[in-house]
Design an enzyme around this catalytic site. Structure first.
Site, mmCIF file in Angstrom:
data_model
loop_
_atom_site.group_PDB
_atom_site.id
_atom_site.type_symbol
_atom_site.label_atom_id
_atom_site.label_comp_id
_atom_site.label_asym_id
_atom_site.label_seq_id
_atom_site.Cartn_x
_atom_site.Cartn_y
_atom_site.Cartn_z
ATOM 1 N N LYS A 77 0.855 -1.194 0.000
ATOM 2 C CA LYS A 77 0.000 0.000 0.000
ATOM 3 C C LYS A 77 0.891 1.245 0.000
ATOM 4 O O LYS A 77 1.938 1.260 0.672
ATOM 5 C CB LYS A 77 -0.884 -0.041 1.248
ATOM 6 C CG LYS A 77 -1.978 1.025 1.294
ATOM 7 C CD LYS A 77 -2.839 0.841 2.557
ATOM 8 C CE LYS A 77 -3.977 1.843 2.649
ATOM 9 N NZ LYS A 77 -4.784 1.623 3.874
ATOM 10 N N SER A 152 -9.732 1.528 3.011
ATOM 11 C CA SER A 152 -8.862 2.329 2.170
ATOM 12 C C SER A 152 -7.819 1.511 1.403
ATOM 13 O O SER A 152 -7.257 2.005 0.436
ATOM 14 C CB SER A 152 -8.124 3.369 3.016
ATOM 15 O OG SER A 152 -7.244 2.744 3.939
ATOM 16 N N SER A 176 -9.736 -0.867 7.160
ATOM 17 C CA SER A 176 -9.173 -0.613 5.837
ATOM 18 C C SER A 176 -8.478 -1.795 5.191
ATOM 19 O O SER A 176 -8.145 -1.746 4.010
ATOM 20 C CB SER A 176 -8.203 0.570 5.890
ATOM 21 O OG SER A 176 -8.936 1.771 5.884
#
Lengths: 489, 486
Positions: A77, A152, A176
Site C-alpha cells: 500500500k 482504504s 481498511s
C-alpha cells in the site's frame, strides 16, 4: 492462467520448480493485460522486479538458503515508506515525495527475499472506505468494474483478487484491510495493535493503525504475518517478544480447534443486507457442523463505536497530518505570497475533501471547551468497548460478524454522503478501538455475484488461534476458490 | 504624597537544555553551532512514517533535576502533542508534557544575605523537545532543524521573588545545581539556559491594593540582564500605574524584550494571544513507569548541592564566603578539595592552592581545575609541604604547575627543581657569616639603625638567598641575621 497461492509460489520457487524471473514476468504480463481495467497500482516496479527476480534465482541456484518469501511478488500500500519509487498516500500532497528510508515491514519483506512489485492505490491518507478518495488513481472492483473495491486498502485487495501479485500489505485503522478484502473476496488480516511495527507507515490514527497482509488464502496470510510480525526498536508501541511471543503462524494452521466456542453478538446485524445476514448464518452453521459451540453474547457499547472512532481517529489525524505544510517537503502552493499562505494554500490545494473534513473534525474535537465533551468522552467509550471484548472473550474463543453491512457498492453511490460511507466500517471499527486482531475471509456471494466477507475477531495477540479458526472454515468451504472474471482478461 | 508602598511579584519560566548526547526522540547528536541541517533524521525532520523513541537518559536527568529542586516525581511519564504551526517546528506539534509533568511542587533555596535563606517554590518542571531555528535573510527565510528535538526541561516557579537581585540569585543557583548534577551545561550564551521572568507589582495606594499588568521579558542572555531588566521593569510598571492607573486584568499581559545596550525593556506584544494548543496524549510513546528500583538508582546520583556545601565550608572550615563559593562552583573541584582534606591537607592551605594558582592554571587551560586529574593525596602532600616550610608558597605554585603537567609527586618535583628550602641553621649560619663579611658597609648601616637600616637588612637577606640560589628558608635566615646584628 491458474492462480497459484502465495505459499505455492514460494514452495515452487524454493524447490526450483519454477524460476522467479519467469513467474515475475508472468505476473507483469498479467498486469499489462488487466491493470488498465482494475487500476490497483499507483506505481509498478517492473524492471526492478525482474532484476531482483534474477538475483533471487541466482541465490537459489547457488545453493544459498532462500528467504521465507523468496521470489514472491508482493504489493505494498502506498502509505508505507520505500526508498524506491514515491510514497504518495494517494495524495497530491505527497505525489512526488520520496522517502529517505524504508518502513520496517519493507525491510522485512526484502530480507525475506520478496519481490516488491509495486505500490497500491488507496483512499488519500487511508481515509475512506471505497478508494474513491484517491487523488491519483481510480481503482475498480475486479468482480464488477462498476463497483468500488472497498477501502482504504482498495488497491491492495484488488491487486490480490485480480492476480496482480501473490499477496499485499494493507493498513487498517478502522477496517481498511478487512473491508476491501471482503469486497474483493480475498483474505485480509488486521493483526493486534503492536504486533507489527508501524515504523514507516504514514500515520493516520496512531493508536488505531496497524499493518497487515491481504492474500488469497488464510495460510498465505499466516506466512506473510510470520515475516512482518515482531518487536521493532523504532516503534515503541510494538510489543516485546517477551510480552507476547510470536508463533510460527503456519505451524498448526491446518489443525482445527477442539471445543471451539464461537460468539455471535445479539441484535448486531439489523442494519446489514439480507445476503450478508444469510451468509453469516451459513458460516455459523459450517462451524457448528465442525463441532463448534455457538454462544450469543452482548456487547452493549458497540452502538457507540462508530461515533467514538470518528472522534479519536480524526483527533489523531488532525495532529498527524499537521506536518504537511509545504515548508519542509511535499506539495507547496505556487500561489503563496507569504509564510502563512505557504501553510494555508499548500494545505488547501494539497489535501482532498475527505482529508480536510477529517482534519477539521479532529481539530474541533480537541479544541479547548470541546475536548472533554468529544475527545475525552470518546476515550471513555473506547475503554468500555475494550471491556466489552474482555468480558465476551471470557465466554468464547472468537466472535464472528459480517465484515461490512453490504457487499461492494456502486462507484459514486456513497461518495457524496460521508455518514453513509462511515457506516460501512461499523463492524470493523470495534477491533481497532480495542486493539484486537480481526480477519476477513470470503464466505459467500450475493445475488449480484459479489463476494461476501466473514469477520472473525479474537483476543489480543491470539493471531495463531484466529488464523486456525479462519482456516477451519476455509478448508471446509469452497468460497476462497471463486475468482472474479475481469473483462480485459 | 506619602512614600509609595509596593512589592515586586516575579515568577520565572526557565528552559534548561539537557546535556544528553542525542536528542529527546531520535538518535541525532545534540551539538551547538553545527552546520545547519546536518544533525537531522527522518524523526526530527517530521518526515512521514517516522516515530519517536524516548531518550531514557533525558528522562533520568529531568528526574534528577526534579529531585534537586525538591519536587515530587511523577510515577509514570506521559507525553502530549502541543499543536501550533510554525516553520521551526517540523511536525507542527511539539512533544511536551501537559497534565502530568515529570516533577512538581518543589522549591529552590537562595541566600539573600549571608546566612539568610529564602525558598522560591517550583510549580512544575516538565520535559519537552526544543524547536529548530528560523533564520531570516533579506526577503526570504530559512529553517535550521539541528536544534529541533533537543531535550529541554521547562521549570516554572511561583511568583515568589520580589527583586531583580533575588531573580538573579535564583538563576545563578539553578545554573549551579544543574551543572553540579551534570544535568545541563547551562551556558546562557549558547542558549542552554533561558530565563523568562513574569513581572508585576503590588502597589498600595490610599489603603487600596493594586496589581499592575503582568509583563513577560524575553531575550535575556546574562545574569546581569536578568537583574537589570527586572528592576527596570518594576520601576516602569510603577510609573505607568501612577500615570495611567492601569491594573492587571484578563488579556492584558504583555511581552517585552530587554535592550541590553539601552538597558530598557521594549514592548514586543501588547496582548497575549489566546492560543489553543489542542494538547492530547502522544500515542506513539507508551507511558513510562518509573519503577522504585530505577527511581532509587537515579536518586543515588544526587549529591550535596552547592549552596549547602558552600555554607558548610564557611562553617566547618572557616573559609570566606568568596572562597567557599569558588570551591563549590564546580562539583568536581569541590570533591577534589574534600578528598584532599581527607588525605590530610589543611583546609585553608588546600583552598589557597586551588582558588589561587589552581584556578589561574585552569582558566588558562580552559578547563575546570579538577580536570587536570591531580590526585587528592598529592594535593594534600603539597599543602603540607608548604605548611611545614619544606617549600615556600611561590615554590608551591611552581610545583602545582608541574603537577598539572605530569603525574610526578610534589616532593619529587621539589627535589628535581631544587625548590626545597634550606632550613638547617648551622649550614645557613656559615652563609650568613660569609655575606656579613663581604658586606661590611651594609652591616654598619643595619647596626646604625635609622632610615637605611631596614633596606640594608633586606640587602643582606638577598645576598644569602642569592648564595643559596633561593633555597634558604627566609624565616630561618632572618632569625640568624637578627641574632648576628643585635
Amino acid at each position: 492462467m491458474e492462480q497459484l497461492s502465495l505459499l505455492d509460489v514460494r514452495n515452487k520457487i524454493a524447490a526450483g520448480d519454477i524460476k522467479t524471473a519467469d513467474y515475475v514476468r508472468q505476473v507483469l504480463s498479467r498486469i499489462e493485460k488487466v491493470e488498465s481495467t482494475v487500476g490497483s497500482y499507483i506505481n509498478i516496479f517492473g524492471d526492478e522486479a525482474i532484476d531482483r527476480a534474477a538475483q533471487i534465482d541466482e541465490k537459489i541456484s547457488a545453493g544459498q538458503k532462500p528467504g521465507a518469501l523468496a521470489g514472491v511478488p508482493i504489493a505494498i500500500k502506498d502509505n508505507m515508506c520505500t526508498t524506491f519509487g514515491q510514497t504518495t498516500c494517494a495524495s497530491k500532497m505527497l505525489e512526488n515525495y520520496q522517502s529517505p528510508y524504508n518502513a520496517t515491514v519493507v525491510e522485512k519483506l526484502l530480507a525475506a527475499d520478496a519481490v516488491i512489485i509495486g505500490k497500491t492505490n488507496m483512499d488519500e491518507f487511508a481515509m475512506g472506505s471505497s478508494t474513491e478518495n484517491s487523488s491519483l488513481k481510480k481503482t475498480v472492483n475486479p468482480w464488477n468494474t462498476s463497483r468500488v473495491p472497498g477501502g482504504s486498502s482498495g488497491g491492495s485487495a484488488a491487486a490480490v483478487a485480480a492476480g496482480l501479485c501473490s499477496g499485499s500489505l494493507g493498513s487498517d485503522t478502522g477496517g481498511s484491510i478487512r473491508q476491501p478484502a471482503s469486497f474483493c473476496g480475498v483474505v485480509g488480516l488486521k493483526p493486534t495493535y503492536g504486533r507489527v511495527s508501524r515504523y514507516g507507515l504514514v500515520a493516520f490514527g496512531s493508536s488505531l493503525d496497524q499493518i497487515g497482509p491481504v492474500t488469497q488464502t488464510v495460510s498465505d496470510a499466516a506466512l506473510l504475518l510470520n515475516v512482518i510480525a515482531g518487536h521493532d526498536e523504532a516503534d515503541s508501541t510494538s510489543v516485546e517478544q517477551s510480552d507476547a511471543p510470536i508463533d510460527d503462524y503456519l505451524n498448526k494452521i491446518n489443525e482445527p480447534l477442539d471445543g471451539l466456542k464461537i460468539g455471535i453478538v445479539r441484535d448486531s446485524t439489523e442494519g446489514a443486507d439480507e445476503d450478508v445476514k444469510r451468509s453469516l448464518n451459513e458460516a455459523v452453521e459450517v462451524y457448528k457442523g465442525l463441532g463448534a459451540e455457538v454462544v450469543e453474547v452482548d456487547m452493549p457499547h458497540l452502538d457507540y463505536a462508530v461515533a467514538a472512532y470518528y472522534v479519536v481517529a480524526t483527533a489523531e489525524a488532525s495532529s498527524n497530518l499537521a506536518r504537511y505544510d509545504g515548508v519542509h517537503y511535499g506539495y507547496r502552493s505556487p500561489n503563496a505570497t507569504d509564510y502563512v499562505e505557504v501553510y494555508t494554500r499548500s494545505r488547501a490545494e494539497g489535501f482532498g475533501d475527505e482529508v480536510k473534513r477529517r482534519i477539521m473534525l479532529g481539530t474541533y474535537a480537541l479544541s479547548s471547551g470541546y475536548y472533554d465533551a468529544y475527545y475525552l468522552k470518546a476515550l471513555k467509550v473506547r475503554n468500555l468497548i475494550r471491556q466489552d471484548f474482555d468480558k465476551t472473550f471470557g465466554q468464547c474463543d472468537c466472535i464472528v460478524t459480517p465484515v461490512a453491512p453490504t457487499t461492494a457498492f456502486p462507484i459514486g453511490q456513497n461518495i457524496e454522503d460521508p455518514l453513509k460511507m462511515y457506516l460501512s466500517d461499523i463492524y470493523t471499527i470495534p477491533a481497532n478501538l480495542a486493539g484486537i486482531p480481526g480477519i476477513s475471509i470470503q464466505a459467500g456471494l450475493d445475488s449480484n455475484d459479489l463476494p461476501i466477507g466473514l469477520q472473525i475477531l479474537a483476543p489480543a495477540f491470539s493471531e495463531s488461534k484466529l488464523l486456525r479458526i479462519a482456516r477451519m472454515f476455509e478448508k471446509n468451504t469452497q468460497w476462497h476458490k471463486s475468482k472474479p472474471k475481469i473483462p480485459s482478461e | 504624597m506619602a512614600k509609595l508602598k509596593y512589592k515586586g511579584l516575579i515568577g520565572l519560566e526557565i528552559h534548561v537544555q539537557l546535556a544528553t548526547a542525542s536528542k529527546l526522540f531520535c538518535r541525532c547528536a545534540v551539538e551547538f553551532a553545527a552546520e545547519p541541517n546536518s544533525r537531522v533524521c527522518p524523526g526530527c525532520l517530521g518526515m512521514p512514517g517516522s516515530m519517536p523513541v524516548m531518550n531514557k537518559q533525558a528522562l533520568e536527568r529531568a528526574i534528577l533535576a526534579g529531585l534537586a529542586l525538591n519536587c515530587n516525581i511523577a510515577e509514570f511519564t506521559k507525553w502530549d502533542h502541543k499543536s501550533y504551526f510554525y516553520p521551526d517546528l517540523p511536525n507542527n506539534y511539539q512533544i511536551s508534557q501537559y497534565d502530568i509533568p515529570v516533577a512538581a511542587d518543589g522549591y529552590i533555596e537562595i541566600e539573600t544575605q549571608p546566612g539568610q535563606i529564602k525558598r522560591v517554590r517550583i510549580r512544575r518542571a516538565h520535559l519537552e523537545e526544543d524547536a529548530g531555528k528560523n533564520m531570516h535573510a533579506g526577503n526570504y527565510s530559512q529553517v535550521d532543524i539541528n536544534r529541533a528535538g533537543t531535550p529541554l526541561i521547562e521549570i516554572v516557579t511561583e511568583p515568589d521573588m520580589s527583586t531583580g537581585a533575588e531573580v538573579r540569585a535564583v538563576a545563578i543557583e539553578l545554573q549551579r545545581i544543574v551543572r553540579y548534577l551534570g544535568v545541563s551545561e547551562a551556558d546562557m550564551q549558547k542558549g542552554q539556559m533561558r530565563f523568562e521572568p513574569n513581572i508585576n507589582v503590588i502597589i498600595e495606594q490610599n489603603g487600596d491594593e493594586f496589581r499592575t499588568p503582568i509583563a513577560e521579558i524575553k531575550n535575556l542572555n546574562s545574569f546581569r540582564a536578568i537583574q537589570g531588566s527586572v528592576d527596570y521593569e518594576i520601576e516602569r510598571q510603577i510609573e505607568q500605574f501612577l500615570e495611567s492607573g492601569t491594573v492587571m486584568e484578563m488579556g492584558n499581559k504583555s511581552t517585552r524584550g530587554w535592550d541590553d545596550s539601552r538597558q530598557v525593556t521594549v514592548l514586543q506584544r501588547e496582548k497575549e494571544e489566546a492560543h489553543d494548543y489542542r494538547c492530547f496524549p502522544v500515542q506513539n510513546i507508551p507511558p513510562v513507569k518509573v519503577t522504585p528500583q530505577w527511581f532509587d538508582e537515579i536518586r543515588g546520583r544526587l549529591c550535596e548541592l552547592p549552596l549547602s556545601r558552600q555554607r558548610r565550608y564557611t562553617q566547618q572550615y572557616g573559609l570566606s564566603d568568596y572562597d567557599a563559593r569558588v570551591l563549590t562552583a564546580e562539583r568536581g573541584v569541590a570533591e577534589l578539595f574534600e578528598a584532599a582534606l581527607k588525605a590530610g591537607g589543611d583546609a585553608k592551605r588546600v583552598c589557597n592552592l586551588i582558588t589561587q594558582a589552581g584556578m589561574k592554571l585552569a582558566k588558562e587551560a580552559q578547563i575546570n581545575f579538577d580536570e587536570f586529574g591531580i590526585k587528592p593525596d598529592k594535593l594534600a602532600v603539597l599543602a603540607t609541604m608548604i605548611d611545614e616550610g619544606t617549600v615556600n608558597a611561590s615554590a608551591g605554585d611552581k610545583i602545582l604547575t608541574k603537577m598539572t603537567q605530569s603525574e610526578a609527586s610534589p616532593d619529587k618535583i621539589a627535589e628535581d627543581e631544587n625548590l626545597i628550602q634550606k632550613s638547617d641553621e648551622s649550614e645557613l649560619e656559615a652563609v650568613v657569616d660569609q655575606s656579613l663579611a663581604e658586606n661590611p658597609q651594609a652591616v654598619e648601616e643595619v647596626k646604625a639603625g635609622g632610615k637605611k637600616s631596614k633596606k640594608a637588612r633586606g640587602f643582606l637577606l638577598g645576598q644569602v638567598m642569592q648564595k643559596t640560589k633561593g633555597q634558604a628558608n627566609p624565616k630561618v635566615v632572618s632569625a640568624i641575621l637578627g641574632r648576628k646584628l643585635e
